[in-house]
Design a protein around this motif. Structure first.
Motif, PDB file in Angstrom:
ATOM      1  N   UNK A  39      -8.106 -19.367-103.730  1.00  0.00           N
ATOM      2  CA  UNK A  39      -9.173 -18.365-103.768  1.00  0.00           C
ATOM      3  C   UNK A  39      -8.702 -17.044-103.143  1.00  0.00           C
ATOM      4  N   UNK A  40      -9.065 -15.944-103.765  1.00  0.00           N
ATOM      5  CA  UNK A  40      -8.697 -14.606-103.263  1.00  0.00           C
ATOM      6  C   UNK A  40      -7.197 -14.480-103.044  1.00  0.00           C
ATOM      7  N   UNK A  41      -6.420 -15.056-103.956  1.00  0.00           N
ATOM      8  CA  UNK A  41      -4.972 -15.093-103.776  1.00  0.00           C
ATOM      9  C   UNK A  41      -4.176 -14.106-104.604  1.00  0.00           C
ATOM     10  N   UNK A  42      -4.814 -13.074-105.146  1.00  0.00           N
ATOM     11  CA  UNK A  42      -4.102 -12.155-106.041  1.00  0.00           C
ATOM     12  C   UNK A  42      -2.957 -11.452-105.319  1.00  0.00           C
ATOM     13  N   UNK A  43      -3.178 -10.986-104.101  1.00  0.00           N
ATOM     14  CA  UNK A  43      -2.107 -10.289-103.368  1.00  0.00           C
ATOM     15  C   UNK A  43      -0.908 -11.204-103.153  1.00  0.00           C
ATOM     16  N   UNK A  44      -1.170 -12.435-102.754  1.00  0.00           N
ATOM     17  CA  UNK A  44      -0.070 -13.385-102.537  1.00  0.00           C
ATOM     18  C   UNK A  44       0.646 -13.663-103.854  1.00  0.00           C
ATOM     19  N   UNK A  45      -0.120 -13.853-104.932  1.00  0.00           N
ATOM     20  CA  UNK A  45       0.476 -14.069-106.260  1.00  0.00           C
ATOM     21  C   UNK A  45       1.413 -12.918-106.606  1.00  0.00           C
ATOM     22  N   UNK A  46       0.953 -11.698-106.421  1.00  0.00           N
ATOM     23  CA  UNK A  46       1.761 -10.539-106.806  1.00  0.00           C
ATOM     24  C   UNK A  46       3.014 -10.422-105.935  1.00  0.00           C
ATOM     25  N   UNK A  47       2.928 -10.837-104.678  1.00  0.00           N
ATOM     26  CA  UNK A  47       4.096 -10.808-103.799  1.00  0.00           C
ATOM     27  C   UNK A  47       5.155 -11.820-104.235  1.00  0.00           C
ATOM     28  N   UNK A  48       4.717 -12.979-104.713  1.00  0.00           N
ATOM     29  CA  UNK A  48       5.640 -14.055-105.109  1.00  0.00           C
ATOM     30  C   UNK A  48       6.089 -13.891-106.574  1.00  0.00           C
ATOM     31  N   UNK A  49       5.365 -13.104-107.349  1.00  0.00           N
ATOM     32  CA  UNK A  49       5.596 -12.996-108.789  1.00  0.00           C
ATOM     33  C   UNK A  49       7.048 -12.675-109.174  1.00  0.00           C
ATOM     34  N   UNK A  50       7.751 -11.732-108.528  1.00  0.00           N
ATOM     35  CA  UNK A  50       9.140 -11.474-108.943  1.00  0.00           C
ATOM     36  C   UNK A  50      10.029 -12.724-108.855  1.00  0.00           C
ATOM     37  N   UNK A  51       9.853 -13.504-107.796  1.00  0.00           N
ATOM     38  CA  UNK A  51      10.634 -14.739-107.645  1.00  0.00           C
ATOM     39  C   UNK A  51      10.228 -15.750-108.711  1.00  0.00           C
ATOM     40  N   UNK A  52       8.934 -15.831-108.983  1.00  0.00           N
ATOM     41  CA  UNK A  52       8.424 -16.727-110.035  1.00  0.00           C
ATOM     42  C   UNK A  52       9.039 -16.360-111.390  1.00  0.00           C
ATOM     43  N   UNK A  53       9.055 -15.064-111.726  1.00  0.00           N
ATOM     44  CA  UNK A  53       9.607 -14.629-113.009  1.00  0.00           C
ATOM     45  C   UNK A  53      11.102 -14.923-113.106  1.00  0.00           C
TER      46      UNK A  53
END
Length: 98
Positions: free
Chosen positions: A11-25
């Motif tokens: 919940x309310x995790x968009x900022x964390x998602x965006x921080x981890x996104x480059x590594x995820x990609x």
């Protein structure tokens, strides 16, 4: 065999998602042809709140290991996820004309 990974974000995790996104990609790139397709679920404000990925794996165990290795899973972007065997029955580009 194909497997769907269906994930729900914290919940309310968009900022964390965006921080981890480059590594995820970068991780997704390493999967090569084993990654069939992937993308986020979007809420009414066009913000991501989960993911759908379809991968190719030899077994459910391999698919689960691949899902667990994703940085979104390791870094707790996902509150939960499940891995299910999936059959691409309609509009499968590998089976067009059959």
């Amino acid at each position: 065999m194909l497997f769907a990974i269906i994930a729900q974000d914290q919940p309310d995790g968009v900022e964390h998602r965006m921080a981890v996104r480059p590594t995820h990609l970068e991780h997704l790139k390493t999967l090569g042809d084993k990654l069939v397709f992937a993308g986020p679920f979007l809420d009414e404000n066009e913000k991501p709140y989960g993911s759908l990925m379809v991968i190719e794996a030899a077994s459910l165990e391999e698919a689960k290991a691949m899902a667990a290795a994703d940085p979104f899973a390791r870094e707790k972007v996902f509150a939960s996820y499940e891995v299910r065997r999936w059959n691409w029955g309609i509009n499968n580009p590998d089976k067009r004309g059959q």
